[in-house]
Design a protein around this motif. Structure first.
Motif, mmCIF file in Angstrom:
data_model
loop_
_atom_site.group_PDB
_atom_site.id
_atom_site.type_symbol
_atom_site.label_atom_id
_atom_site.label_comp_id
_atom_site.label_asym_id
_atom_site.label_seq_id
_atom_site.Cartn_x
_atom_site.Cartn_y
_atom_site.Cartn_z
ATOM 1 N N UNK A 21 1.815 -0.366 -2.607
ATOM 2 C CA UNK A 21 0.408 -0.045 -3.584
ATOM 3 C C UNK A 21 0.490 1.387 -2.766
ATOM 4 N N UNK A 22 -0.865 2.132 -3.473
ATOM 5 C CA UNK A 22 -1.513 2.823 -3.077
ATOM 6 C C UNK A 22 -2.420 3.577 -2.823
ATOM 7 N N UNK B 282 -12.926 4.787 -0.727
ATOM 8 C CA UNK B 282 -11.314 4.114 -1.049
ATOM 9 C C UNK B 282 -11.467 3.823 -2.033
ATOM 10 N N UNK B 283 -10.279 3.661 -2.677
ATOM 11 C CA UNK B 283 -9.161 2.461 -3.369
ATOM 12 C C UNK B 283 -8.434 2.635 -3.276
ATOM 13 N N UNK B 284 -7.754 1.100 -3.437
ATOM 14 C CA UNK B 284 -6.210 0.349 -2.589
ATOM 15 C C UNK B 284 -5.697 -0.131 -4.178
ATOM 16 N N UNK B 285 -4.496 0.590 -4.305
ATOM 17 C CA UNK B 285 -4.330 0.157 -5.984
ATOM 18 C C UNK B 285 -3.443 -0.804 -5.575
ATOM 19 N N UNK B 286 -2.986 -1.423 -6.190
ATOM 20 C CA UNK B 286 -1.411 -3.101 -5.695
ATOM 21 C C UNK B 286 -0.640 -2.707 -6.946
ATOM 22 N N UNK C 94 -2.112 7.409 -0.125
ATOM 23 C CA UNK C 94 -1.026 7.152 0.817
ATOM 24 C C UNK C 94 -0.505 6.179 0.040
ATOM 25 N N UNK C 95 1.077 6.415 -0.067
ATOM 26 C CA UNK C 95 1.926 5.157 -0.059
ATOM 27 C C UNK C 95 1.825 3.640 0.354
ATOM 28 N N UNK D 107 -5.729 -15.533 -7.457
ATOM 29 C CA UNK D 107 -6.743 -14.201 -8.283
ATOM 30 C C UNK D 107 -7.069 -12.934 -7.078
ATOM 31 N N UNK D 108 -6.764 -11.363 -7.549
ATOM 32 C CA UNK D 108 -7.283 -10.525 -6.279
ATOM 33 C C UNK D 108 -7.780 -9.602 -6.993
ATOM 34 N N UNK D 109 -8.073 -8.733 -6.406
ATOM 35 C CA UNK D 109 -8.999 -7.518 -7.019
ATOM 36 C C UNK D 109 -8.559 -6.146 -5.687
ATOM 37 N N UNK D 110 -7.929 -4.930 -5.913
ATOM 38 C CA UNK D 110 -8.405 -3.904 -5.204
ATOM 39 C C UNK D 110 -9.095 -3.613 -4.597
#
Length: 278
Positions: free
Chosen positions: A183-184, A201-205, A163-164, A213-216
């Motif tokens: 993100x994707x 599920x995994x979300x890459x920003x 999912x783009x 400070x954030x994490x995927x």
């Protein structure tokens, strides 16, 4: 020769009607984010999403978890392909809504319709309290997320989705950050039996926030289907439910340290308001 001629006639009479692939995913959400699925026309979906986690060095006494966040949601299908929904989360006081349209459906034994495509547009609002000299307005709390959900049912047991995602948040200006982020998301479902499946599920920003400070976001869980009731149990590092918050503002890593790993429980019930004609 007569048999071959008869086979040719039978082949010519057979219908070449395309057969759509069904049940790529059994619910409209994998766990955190949306799946490509929409409900049948006239279906009303009632959802209750919960997230539980502990606070490090918490001095009080709470049953099971220190914090419980709940999203109450409704979703209605105008047609088989077009759905709208709305929800409210009590923990972060976020109201959200979305429109969802299935643009393309995967076809069985077809070289052209080998994937399903669904368009998703969300909007959310949260009251902003800024410590800066700027006075927040109502419009500063809005955020918009646009997603293209692309999925394929590989076989009867395995389905994958990518999912783009484009995100626009008005509140980012108070952090001196760009209002636009990209993100994707990657997700999948593997069926264990007729009523149970493993999902993840995994979300890459691509351009995360720099001021905090954030994490995927990541999730792994179990879906259990009981007639018109879907139960989802998962572990995740994401606390929020609105797409713009859990995709770009997850502040915990996925590990077993205090306060990082959250337990999620989703319950979704389908009420059919119209009889589907055969």
């Amino acid at each position: 020769m007569q048999a071959q001629d008869l086979l040719k006639k039978l082949d010519a009479e057979l219908s070449d009607e395309k057969i759509e692939e069904i049940a790529t995913f059994k619910t409209t959400r994998l766990g955190l984010g949306h799946s490509i699925e929409t409900r049948k026309k006239g279906a009303l979906q009632i959802s209750l999403y919960n997230r539980y986690w502990d606070i490090p060095d918490f001095k009080g006494q709470r049953f099971l978890a220190d914090v419980v966040s709940t999203r109450y949601g409704l979703e209605y299908s105008i047609t088989d392909d077009f759905t709208f929904g709305a929800g409210y989360t009590n923990y972060d006081k976020i109201s959200d809504g979305y429109l969802k349209y299935k643009l393309l459906k995967q076809q069985q034994n077809s070289k052209t319709g080998f994937i399903s495509l669904t368009l998703l547009q969300t909007i959310s609002h949260k009251k902003i309290t800024s410590p800066t000299i700027y006075q927040p307005t109502t419009s500063d709390g809005y955020a918009f997320v646009s997603q293209l959900l692309i999925a394929r049912k590989i076989n009867q047991n395995l389905s994958l989705q990518v999912s783009p995602t484009f995100l626009h948040s008005q509140s980012n200006r108070f952090l001196n950050e760009s209002k636009n982020q990209f993100a994707i998301a990657f997700g999948g479902r593997h069926k264990i039996n007729e009523h149970t499946a493993v999902v993840s599920e995994y979300f890459y920003v691509a351009n995360p926030l720099k001021s905090i400070e954030t994490y995927n976001a990541f999730m792994i869980g179990i879906n259990w289907e009981v007639s018109d009731l879907m139960l989802q149990f998962h572990l995740t590092n994401a606390r929020n439910f609105a797409e713009d918050t859990f995709i770009t503002r997850t502040t915990n890593n996925f590990n077993f340290k205090d306060g990082n790993l959250h337990f999620g429980f989703n319950a979704t019930f389908i009420l059919h308001t119209r009889k589907n004609k055969l």
